[in-house]
Design a protein around this motif. Structure first.
Motif, PDB file in Angstrom:
ATOM      1  N   TRP A  14       0.854  -1.186   0.000  1.00 36.29           N
ATOM      2  CA  TRP A  14       0.000   0.000   0.000  1.00 36.29           C
ATOM      3  C   TRP A  14       0.891   1.237   0.000  1.00 36.29           C
ATOM      4  CZ3 TRP A  14      -3.692  -1.847   4.479  1.00 36.29           C
ATOM      5  CH2 TRP A  14      -4.560  -2.846   3.977  1.00 36.29           C
ATOM      6  N   ALA A  15       0.955   1.901  -1.133  1.00 35.62           N
ATOM      7  CA  ALA A  15       1.924   2.987  -1.314  1.00 35.62           C
ATOM      8  C   ALA A  15       1.642   4.191  -0.430  1.00 35.62           C
ATOM      9  CB  ALA A  15       1.938   3.416  -2.785  1.00 35.62           C
ATOM     10  N   ASP A  16       0.394   4.378  -0.002  1.00 36.43           N
ATOM     11  CA  ASP A  16       0.054   5.597   0.730  1.00 36.43           C
ATOM     12  C   ASP A  16       0.199   5.474   2.243  1.00 36.43           C
ATOM     13  OD1 ASP A  16      -2.073   3.959   1.325  1.00 36.43           O
ATOM     14  OD2 ASP A  16      -3.620   5.238   0.450  1.00 36.43           O
ATOM     15  N   VAL A  17       0.675   4.350   2.753  1.00 35.50           N
ATOM     16  CA  VAL A  17       0.772   4.153   4.203  1.00 35.50           C
ATOM     17  C   VAL A  17       1.946   4.960   4.763  1.00 35.50           C
ATOM     18  CG1 VAL A  17       1.187   2.482   6.047  1.00 35.50           C
ATOM     19  CG2 VAL A  17      -0.294   1.878   4.120  1.00 35.50           C
ATOM     20  N   GLU A  18       1.651   5.768   5.765  1.00 35.30           N
ATOM     21  CA  GLU A  18       2.683   6.593   6.390  1.00 35.30           C
ATOM     22  C   GLU A  18       3.337   5.889   7.576  1.00 35.30           C
ATOM     23  OE1 GLU A  18       3.033  11.218   7.899  1.00 35.30           O
ATOM     24  OE2 GLU A  18       1.640  10.614   6.323  1.00 35.30           O
ATOM     25  N   ALA A  19       2.569   5.074   8.309  1.00 35.22           N
ATOM     26  CA  ALA A  19       3.108   4.353   9.461  1.00 35.22           C
ATOM     27  C   ALA A  19       2.160   3.230   9.834  1.00 35.22           C
ATOM     28  CB  ALA A  19       3.318   5.285  10.645  1.00 35.22           C
ATOM     29  N   VAL A  20       2.693   2.254  10.569  1.00 34.62           N
ATOM     30  CA  VAL A  20       1.918   1.131  11.081  1.00 34.62           C
ATOM     31  C   VAL A  20       1.966   1.192  12.606  1.00 34.62           C
ATOM     32  CG1 VAL A  20       1.766  -1.387  11.246  1.00 34.62           C
ATOM     33  CG2 VAL A  20       2.329  -0.301   9.054  1.00 34.62           C
ATOM     34  N   VAL A  21       0.799   1.078  13.235  1.00 35.06           N
ATOM     35  CA  VAL A  21       0.676   1.141  14.686  1.00 35.06           C
ATOM     36  C   VAL A  21       0.360  -0.258  15.208  1.00 35.06           C
ATOM     37  CG1 VAL A  21      -0.588   2.147  16.614  1.00 35.06           C
ATOM     38  CG2 VAL A  21      -0.156   3.519  14.552  1.00 35.06           C
ATOM     39  N   ALA A  22       1.161  -0.741  16.159  1.00 35.87           N
ATOM     40  CA  ALA A  22       0.901  -2.029  16.806  1.00 35.87           C
ATOM     41  C   ALA A  22       0.421  -1.751  18.227  1.00 35.87           C
ATOM     42  CB  ALA A  22       2.161  -2.890  16.817  1.00 35.87           C
ATOM     43  N   VAL A  23      -0.783  -2.231  18.565  1.00 36.14           N
ATOM     44  CA  VAL A  23      -1.460  -1.793  19.786  1.00 36.14           C
ATOM     45  C   VAL A  23      -1.166  -2.672  21.006  1.00 36.14           C
ATOM     46  CG1 VAL A  23      -3.306  -0.566  18.604  1.00 36.14           C
ATOM     47  CG2 VAL A  23      -3.592  -2.982  19.106  1.00 36.14           C
ATOM     48  N   GLY A  24       0.048  -3.217  21.094  1.00 30.76           N
ATOM     49  CA  GLY A  24       0.453  -3.954  22.281  1.00 30.76           C
ATOM     50  C   GLY A  24       0.313  -5.453  22.139  1.00 30.76           C
ATOM     51  N   ASP A  25       0.785  -6.168  23.181  1.00 32.56           N
ATOM     52  CA  ASP A  25       0.935  -7.622  23.119  1.00 32.56           C
ATOM     53  C   ASP A  25       1.719  -7.994  21.865  1.00 32.56           C
ATOM     54  OD1 ASP A  25      -0.312  -7.899  25.520  1.00 32.56           O
ATOM     55  OD2 ASP A  25      -2.078  -8.943  24.772  1.00 32.56           O
ATOM     56  N   ILE A  26       2.845  -7.343  21.714  1.00 32.05           N
ATOM     57  CA  ILE A  26       3.767  -7.680  20.638  1.00 32.05           C
ATOM     58  C   ILE A  26       4.264  -9.110  20.834  1.00 32.05           C
ATOM     59  CG2 ILE A  26       5.868  -6.984  19.444  1.00 32.05           C
ATOM     60  CD1 ILE A  26       3.736  -4.806  19.426  1.00 32.05           C
ATOM     61  N   CYS A  27       4.532  -9.464  22.086  1.00 30.25           N
ATOM     62  CA  CYS A  27       5.039 -10.797  22.427  1.00 30.25           C
ATOM     63  C   CYS A  27       3.890 -11.766  22.687  1.00 30.25           C
ATOM     64  CB  CYS A  27       5.928 -10.726  23.658  1.00 30.25           C
ATOM     65  SG  CYS A  27       7.446  -9.787  23.417  1.00 30.25           S
ATOM     66  N   ALA A  28       4.169 -13.037  22.464  1.00 29.25           N
ATOM     67  CA  ALA A  28       3.137 -14.060  22.599  1.00 29.25           C
ATOM     68  C   ALA A  28       2.648 -14.207  24.031  1.00 29.25           C
ATOM     69  CB  ALA A  28       3.659 -15.396  22.082  1.00 29.25           C
ATOM     70  N   ASP A  29       3.582 -14.236  24.995  1.00 31.31           N
ATOM     71  CA  ASP A  29       3.181 -14.570  26.359  1.00 31.31           C
ATOM     72  C   ASP A  29       3.857 -13.736  27.440  1.00 31.31           C
ATOM     73  OD1 ASP A  29       1.370 -16.865  25.883  1.00 31.31           O
ATOM     74  OD2 ASP A  29       3.169 -17.817  25.081  1.00 31.31           O
ATOM     75  N   PHE A  30       5.197 -13.823  27.523  1.00 32.33           N
ATOM     76  CA  PHE A  30       5.896 -13.374  28.724  1.00 32.33           C
ATOM     77  C   PHE A  30       6.825 -12.180  28.532  1.00 32.33           C
ATOM     78  CE2 PHE A  30       5.314 -18.018  28.859  1.00 32.33           C
ATOM     79  CZ  PHE A  30       4.496 -18.140  29.967  1.00 32.33           C
ATOM     80  N   GLY A  31       7.074 -11.777  27.288  1.00 33.33           N
ATOM     81  CA  GLY A  31       8.065 -10.730  27.069  1.00 33.33           C
ATOM     82  C   GLY A  31       9.484 -11.220  27.309  1.00 33.33           C
ATOM     83  N   THR A  32       9.760 -12.454  26.916  1.00 32.28           N
ATOM     84  CA  THR A  32      11.116 -13.001  27.067  1.00 32.28           C
ATOM     85  C   THR A  32      12.037 -12.447  25.987  1.00 32.28           C
ATOM     86  OG1 THR A  32      10.618 -14.887  25.631  1.00 32.28           O
ATOM     87  CG2 THR A  32      10.191 -15.167  27.996  1.00 32.28           C
ATOM     88  N   ASP A  33      13.332 -12.632  26.199  1.00 26.78           N
ATOM     89  CA  ASP A  33      14.304 -12.210  25.190  1.00 26.78           C
ATOM     90  C   ASP A  33      14.014 -12.882  23.853  1.00 26.78           C
ATOM     91  OD1 ASP A  33      15.466 -10.778  27.204  1.00 26.78           O
ATOM     92  OD2 ASP A  33      17.259 -12.036  27.386  1.00 26.78           O
ATOM     93  N   GLU A  34      13.644 -14.167  23.890  1.00 26.82           N
ATOM     94  CA  GLU A  34      13.372 -14.906  22.653  1.00 26.82           C
ATOM     95  C   GLU A  34      12.160 -14.340  21.924  1.00 26.82           C
ATOM     96  OE1 GLU A  34      15.829 -17.156  25.362  1.00 26.82           O
ATOM     97  OE2 GLU A  34      13.842 -16.260  25.637  1.00 26.82           O
ATOM     98  N   GLU A  35      11.113 -14.005  22.671  1.00 26.15           N
ATOM     99  CA  GLU A  35       9.917 -13.429  22.046  1.00 26.15           C
ATOM    100  C   GLU A  35      10.222 -12.061  21.441  1.00 26.15           C
ATOM    101  OE1 GLU A  35       6.304 -15.442  24.666  1.00 26.15           O
ATOM    102  OE2 GLU A  35       7.215 -13.575  25.352  1.00 26.15           O
ATOM    103  N   PHE A  36      10.993 -11.260  22.140  1.00 25.66           N
ATOM    104  CA  PHE A  36      11.337  -9.949  21.594  1.00 25.66           C
ATOM    105  C   PHE A  36      12.236 -10.079  20.364  1.00 25.66           C
ATOM    106  CE2 PHE A  36       9.990  -7.798  25.622  1.00 25.66           C
ATOM    107  CZ  PHE A  36       9.156  -6.868  25.022  1.00 25.66           C
ATOM    108  N   ARG A  37      13.122 -11.066  20.354  1.00 28.59           N
ATOM    109  CA  ARG A  37      13.934 -11.274  19.150  1.00 28.59           C
ATOM    110  C   ARG A  37      13.058 -11.684  17.980  1.00 28.59           C
ATOM    111  NH1 ARG A  37      18.019 -13.321  22.734  1.00 28.59           N
ATOM    112  NH2 ARG A  37      17.215 -15.445  22.543  1.00 28.59           N
ATOM    113  N   ALA A  38      12.056 -12.533  18.244  1.00 27.42           N
ATOM    114  CA  ALA A  38      11.124 -12.930  17.187  1.00 27.42           C
ATOM    115  C   ALA A  38      10.334 -11.720  16.680  1.00 27.42           C
ATOM    116  CB  ALA A  38      10.168 -14.007  17.706  1.00 27.42           C
TER     117      ALA A  38
END
Length: 315
Positions: free
Chosen positions: A68-92
């Protein structure tokens, strides 16, 4: 009779027209037709829960948005990580969003900081200590290149405020420190139409379609303080949230109940972790905000869910 030159010119015109039609049909130019007044296009992705389920389907969503050429930014509304916020989840999560060719504006949800990382095989969700919670919020900021886990951006005539869940006791709570920053930010911009992005929705902006909806841990907290803050800052007119995983198929996803205190409309967003993935797009025009919903399984916009909101001083 056509000359060869005129035939060639006509052919170019036809091919160009067909190309624009094809790109529009598959979402390549976003949901707004070309040639209209200027706008800022934000795409909202619901709780990604990375790596989580069906990573390939989530990656296809990014590929679609990249087109989509007109997109200025993408907003992620939290729970980026699957469960615990581990180093592995953040790397993923970092690897996943490295495939996005648009600027990313993320906030933290409860699964990014709230829980203790599991030390045993059972993987239970146990509330972490204040020290572990703060360490995970610092990791969140580091991974996504943020000075703090809450921040603001000016976009056209609008102020966008990005708040992360960071309360030690509530799953979708805002700490005293973050609330103090928010008060100052709003006081400094009393005439600027404002959109707040936060993981949890406002109290009562969904019907009780599931047992946890509108309970203490599934609305923005502390709710009484947030209420007073909003009604004393009439420039806030949209609140964008995730957390409840509410799908567009739910009747209160886009309905009059979304209006909080006669002032702020809550835009709810479905998670990315199961079933069909939908995204909301916010088109910020000088005189209005248009919200559109896209079904990434069927590759189609849903016109029945299109909504238009006027900034406070335009009403």
């Amino acid at each position: 009779m056509w000359t060869d030159g005129r035939r060639s010119f006509l052919t170019v015109l036809v091919v160009a027209a067909l190309t624009v039609f094809a790109l529009s049909a598959c979402g390549k130019v976003g949901g707004e037709p070309a040639g209209r007044e200027s706008f800022h296009h934000l795409v909202i992705v619901g709780d990604p829960h990375l790596p989580g389920r069906d990573l390939a389907k989530k990656e296809q969503v990014l590929a679609t948005i990249n087109g989509w050429a007109d997109v200025e930014a993408v907003v992620a509304v939290g729970d980026i990580c699957a469960d615990f916020g581990t180093d592995e989840e953040f790397r993923a999560a970092k690897e996943f969003f490295s495939k996005l060719r648009k600027p990313l504006l993320p906030i933290a949800g409860n699964h990014d900081y709230f829980y203790e990382s599991p030390s045993g095989p059972d993987g239970r969700l146990v509330t972490g200590s204040p020290a572990s919670q703060q360490a995970k919020l610092r990791l969140f900021s580091q991974i996504f290149g943020l000075e703090k886990h809450y921040y603001s951006r000016q976009m056209g005539r609008y102020l966008l405020v990005f708040l992360s869940a960071d309360h030690p006791d509530f799953l979708s709570g805002i700490s005293d420190e973050e609330l103090a920053w928010l008060r100052t930010e709003l006081a400094n911009n009393p005439k600027t139409p404002t959109i707040i992005v936060f993981h949890g929705p406002l109290q009562g902006t969904l019907r009780d379609y599931k047992r946890f909806v509108n309970t203490a841990n599934f609305v923005a907290q502390p709710s009484a303080i947030i209420h007073d803050l909003l009604v004393n800052n009439r420039q806030v007119f949209l609140w964008v949230s995730g957390h409840t995983h509410t799908p567009p198929l739910e009747e209160s996803y886009a309905s009059p109940i979304n209006l909080y205190a006669g002032q702020v409309t809550n835009i709810h967003n479905k998670d990315m972790n199961r079933g069909t993935i939908w995204t909301n797009s916010l088109y910020l025009y000088p005189d209005k905000v248009v919200v559109k919903t896209y079904n990434h399984q069927e590759n189609t916009w849903l016109p029945q869910l299109e909504r238009t909101f006027l900034p406070p001083n335009e009403e």
